[in-house]
Every structure is written in C-alpha cells, then in structure tokens.
Design an enzyme around this catalytic site. Structure first.
Site, PDB file in Angstrom:
ATOM      1  CE  LYS A  85      -7.742  19.195 -37.085  1.00 14.28           C
ATOM      2  NZ  LYS A  85      -6.190  19.130 -37.414  1.00 14.28           N
ATOM      3  CG  ASP A  86     -10.165  23.100 -34.849  1.00 16.09           C
ATOM      4  OD1 ASP A  86      -9.449  21.871 -34.734  1.00 16.09           O
ATOM      5  OD2 ASP A  86     -10.151  23.692 -35.469  1.00 16.09           O
ATOM      6  NE  ARG A 140      -5.315  13.880 -36.019  1.00 15.97           N
ATOM      7  CZ  ARG A 140      -4.343  13.648 -37.425  1.00 15.97           C
ATOM      8  NH1 ARG A 140      -3.945  13.022 -38.417  1.00 15.97           N
ATOM      9  NH2 ARG A 140      -4.382  14.951 -37.456  1.00 15.97           N
ATOM     10  NE  ARG A 141      -1.613  17.242 -37.934  1.00 16.70           N
ATOM     11  CZ  ARG A 141      -2.500  17.435 -37.952  1.00 16.70           C
ATOM     12  NH1 ARG A 141      -1.543  19.038 -37.535  1.00 16.70           N
ATOM     13  NH2 ARG A 141      -3.207  18.088 -38.784  1.00 16.70           N
ATOM     14  NE  ARG A 158      -1.510  25.375 -29.165  1.00 15.81           N
ATOM     15  CZ  ARG A 158      -2.161  25.814 -28.406  1.00 15.81           C
ATOM     16  NH1 ARG A 158      -1.547  26.213 -27.277  1.00 15.81           N
ATOM     17  NH2 ARG A 158      -3.282  26.759 -28.899  1.00 15.81           N
ATOM     18  NE  ARG A 164       0.164  24.855 -36.495  1.00 15.13           N
ATOM     19  CZ  ARG A 164      -1.164  23.819 -37.267  1.00 15.13           C
ATOM     20  NH1 ARG A 164      -1.020  22.896 -37.102  1.00 15.13           N
ATOM     21  NH2 ARG A 164      -2.153  24.481 -37.405  1.00 15.13           N
ATOM     22  CB  CYS A 262      -9.988  18.154 -29.795  1.00 20.28           C
ATOM     23  SG  CYS A 262     -11.211  18.994 -30.677  1.00 20.28           S
TER      24      CYS A 262
HETATM   25  N1  LIG Z   1      -6.698  23.626 -35.030  1.00 24.93           N
HETATM   26  C1  LIG Z   1      -5.678  23.133 -36.086  1.00 24.93           C
HETATM   27  C2  LIG Z   1      -6.580  22.861 -37.187  1.00 24.93           C
HETATM   28  N2  LIG Z   1      -7.573  22.769 -36.929  1.00 24.93           N
HETATM   29  C3  LIG Z   1      -8.113  23.418 -38.965  1.00 24.93           C
HETATM   30  C4  LIG Z   1      -6.831  23.076 -39.650  1.00 24.93           C
HETATM   31  C5  LIG Z   1      -6.682  22.390 -40.698  1.00 24.93           C
HETATM   32  C6  LIG Z   1      -8.537  22.608 -41.879  1.00 24.93           C
HETATM   33  C7  LIG Z   1      -8.788  21.641 -41.684  1.00 24.93           C
HETATM   34  O1  LIG Z   1      -8.512  20.291 -41.101  1.00 24.93           O
HETATM   35  O2  LIG Z   1     -10.240  21.808 -42.248  1.00 24.93           O
HETATM   36  C8  LIG Z   1      -6.512  22.724 -38.335  1.00 24.93           C
HETATM   37  C9  LIG Z   1      -4.711  23.061 -38.628  1.00 24.93           C
HETATM   38  C10 LIG Z   1      -3.546  21.260 -38.733  1.00 24.93           C
HETATM   39  O3  LIG Z   1      -4.692  20.709 -37.834  1.00 24.93           O
HETATM   40  O4  LIG Z   1      -2.907  21.375 -39.074  1.00 24.93           O
END
Ligand SMILES: NCc1[nH]cc(CCC(=O)O)c1CC(=O)O
Length: 348
Positions: A85-86, A140-141, A158, A164, A262
């Site tokens: 996702k990153d 998004r959330r 953050r 968190r 993102c």
């Molecule tokens: N940079 C935030 C991030 N990148 C990946 C995860 C969680 C693990 C994943 O989604 O694979 C998270 C934490 C979140 O979104 O709460």
C-alpha cells in the site's frame, strides 16, 4: 539444486518494527525455497519515517520508498520489501514490482482508547458519542468515515503502529494536548506485530451502519527488484501468491488510472468469486470527497488470468467511476492542493 544468481541477497527495508517483521516473513519464505542462499537485511529510515509531524498528504508520493529505490538502482541492495500500500502505482525507471505475497487481512479496524476497551465501553464506531475524536492520518479513511459517521471528529495521528497506539491510549486533559477516543488502523499491521487483541471492530463494505473500503494493496507485501535482474526475479517466485498479485494489480490500476496517490481518498475491495462455474475477480472501488459529502461507488467482475487482464479490469472500473463523477471529486481535491485544503485530514 543450487539457485542461479547471487549467493547473498541484500534486502532493503524501512527500519520500523512492522517493516522488519514483514521483511523477516519474506526472507523466511525465500530461505525455505532456497536454503543455499544467504540474506542480509539493510534497514534505513525514509523521509516518511524522519518527518513525524507533517500531515502525510503534504509529503507527496515516494515518502516510504524513494530512498530505498535509489539504493536498489545503484546496486547497493538487490530487493526491497515494502508494504504494497506504500508503493506508488508508478515506479522509478529501472524498478519493477516483481512479487506480491499472500495477503494478511486487508481491512481497516477500530481500536478504542485502552481504558475504554478495558471498561468495555464501546463495541463499534456507532457507539461513540457525537464529537468523539478519531485518529487517522489517511484522507481515504477520514473521507469515507465522515460520509458514514458525520458526528465524529477526525484528528491527524502520525507515527508507526506502536506510536499511534500510545497516542490513542494517552490520558490527556481537555485542551492540554492531542487526545483521541479511537484510532482507525490496518488490521495487517496490528496482526503482524501481535496487537490483534486491540481490534474492536473490522470495517469493510459489509459493516452495519457503514464501513469503508481499504487502501490499494493494503495487507499485501510488494517486493521490488531491478528491471532485468532475471535471476533475482525468478528467486522471488517462491514468495509470490498469484491470486493476491492479480487482485492487487487490478487495485493499483484503479489508482493509477485515476492518477491518485497515497493521499487521495480512493478505497478498494477485491474478492475471488464463483460466477458461471468460474473463479472471477470482483473489484469494488469508491472515491469520496474530503468532507464525505460526495461519493462515487463502482464494481466490476471479470475473468482475470494475467496481470495485463487485471490491469484492464482496474482501468475500466476507474473510467466508470470517473464518468460517474469521480473525476470532479478528484479535480476539486487537486484544486485544494493549491490552497492546502486537500492536505488536511484533521477537523481539529
Ligand atoms: N504507512 C502506513 C502503513 N503501511 C502499511 C501498513 C499496514 C500493513 C499493510 O497494510 O500491509 C500501515 C499502517 C496502517 O495503514 O495503519
């Protein structure tokens, strides 16, 4: 049979506890398949790790990946293990997304302040009183939850998973600092770090009184390699999960086509479903305005057997969303970037 290519694989990763846990998962899978290889972990802090105050949308794309990719293309490391996702949906010249692993639970979840959880005060987001403060750094959330729970107040939070959780649990007097009643966070990060017990509610498209669609690639790991480094790319097949790779390629195509990044409120959800006696890929997506007041939802199901077919599905759904009003929402957000409005998650 010995493995072709280098005998030592240098693995790049961020140095957060979650990133290191994920890297160890990948190395274990590769080591089982290639016992003759040695793996070296090369961990580093990226811009997103160093800058713990700027709201994520203001940090732009590549905040979790660019510095690692520079070491990949320079030959200093051989692969990078990312949270998929990153990873931006377009990679730098010379880099490829060579492997996607099996997915941990991709859903977002609700974590309540520890004291509330221990008291059993709340079970779901719907139980929270009007004006309760919910922590998230994700547009998004926040956008999707404003749509479903307009009475909640969202505040930026953050830091890595542990940070968190600590911020959420902190008992802060009114007006004396940043206090939270709950947190929205990915199930995957909590589960990989042993915090599954903190999960009070899972959120997805079926959540009663409204959930949210997860981030593109959430829960899966993406392994990046140098384009053309075929010996290493072949080695990575041992960690690949094909159904997840097809599903996340479709998800990434939605975001790439909508030219999101993102920090654009696009949510997705994929599932392999039986249709006409065949396994097909069902792709759902949503685009929501930052205030939650405008939203476009869409779904398409297709017979997907190749990465190219997965990307066609994602592109077609993105075009359907765009035609149905998503482009206007995204254009308004991009106009907001000029004024800075689009860079804000917090109501407070
Ligand atoms: N940079 C935030 C991030 N990148 C990946 C995860 C969680 C693990 C994943 O989604 O694979 C998270 C934490 C979140 O979104 O709460």
């Amino acid at each position: 049979m010995s493995s072709p290519g280098p005998k030592t694989i240098r693995v790049g990763t961020r140095r957060s506890a979650l990133a290191l846990a994920q890297t160890n998962l990948v190395i274990a899978a590769l080591q089982r398949a290639h016992p003759d290889l040695t793996f070296e972990v090369h961990a580093m802090a990226t811009m997103g790790d160093r800058d713990k105050t700027t709201p994520l949308p203001a940090l732009g794309k590549g905040l979790w990946t660019s510095e690692l990719e520079a070491r990949l293309t320079s030959g200093e490391i051989d692969i990078i293990v990312h949270s998929l996702k990153d990873m931006p949906t377009t990679l730098p010249e010379g880099c490829v997304l060579a492997c996607v692993t099996a997915r941990e639970d991709p859903r977002d979840v609700v974590v309540f302040k520890k004291r509330y959880q221990e008291e059993g005060r709340y079970k779901t987001l719907s139980d929270l009183p009007q004006g309760s403060v919910v922590g998230t750094s994700s547009v998004r959330r926040a956008a999707q939850l404003r749509r479903r729970y307009p009475g909640l107040v969202f505040r930026d939070v953050r830091g890595n998973v542990e940070t968190r959780l600590a911020k959420c649990d902190a008992e802060v007097e009114e007006g004396k600092g940043e206090r939270y009643d709950a947190l929205i966070i990915a199930a995957a990060g909590l589960k990989r770090l042993g915090y599954e017990g903190r999960i009070s509610q899972y959120l997805d498209s079926t959540t009663e009184s409204g959930g949210l669609l997860h981030a593109v690639g959430q829960g899966a790991l993406g392994i990046e390699a140098r384009e053309g480094d075929e010996a290493v790319i072949q080695l990575l097949k041992a960690a690949e999960d094909r159904p997840t790779m097809l599903a996340t390629f479709a998800e990434r195509a939605v975001m790439r086509t909508l030219e999101g990044g993102c920090s654009v409120p696009i949510g997705v959800e994929t599932a392999w479903v039986e249709e006409d006696g065949k396994k097909k890929l069902r792709l759902r997506a949503t685009v929501v305005s930052l205030d939650g007041k405008e939203a476009v939802d869409g779904e398409q199901t297709a017979d997907v057997n190749t990465l190219e077919e997965a990307e066609v599905l994602g592109k077609e759904l993105a075009q359907q969303l765009s035609t149905n009003g998503a482009q206007k929402i995204l254009d308004d957000i991009n106009k907001g970037r000029v004024t800075g409005a689009a860079l804000k998650v917090s109501d407070v």
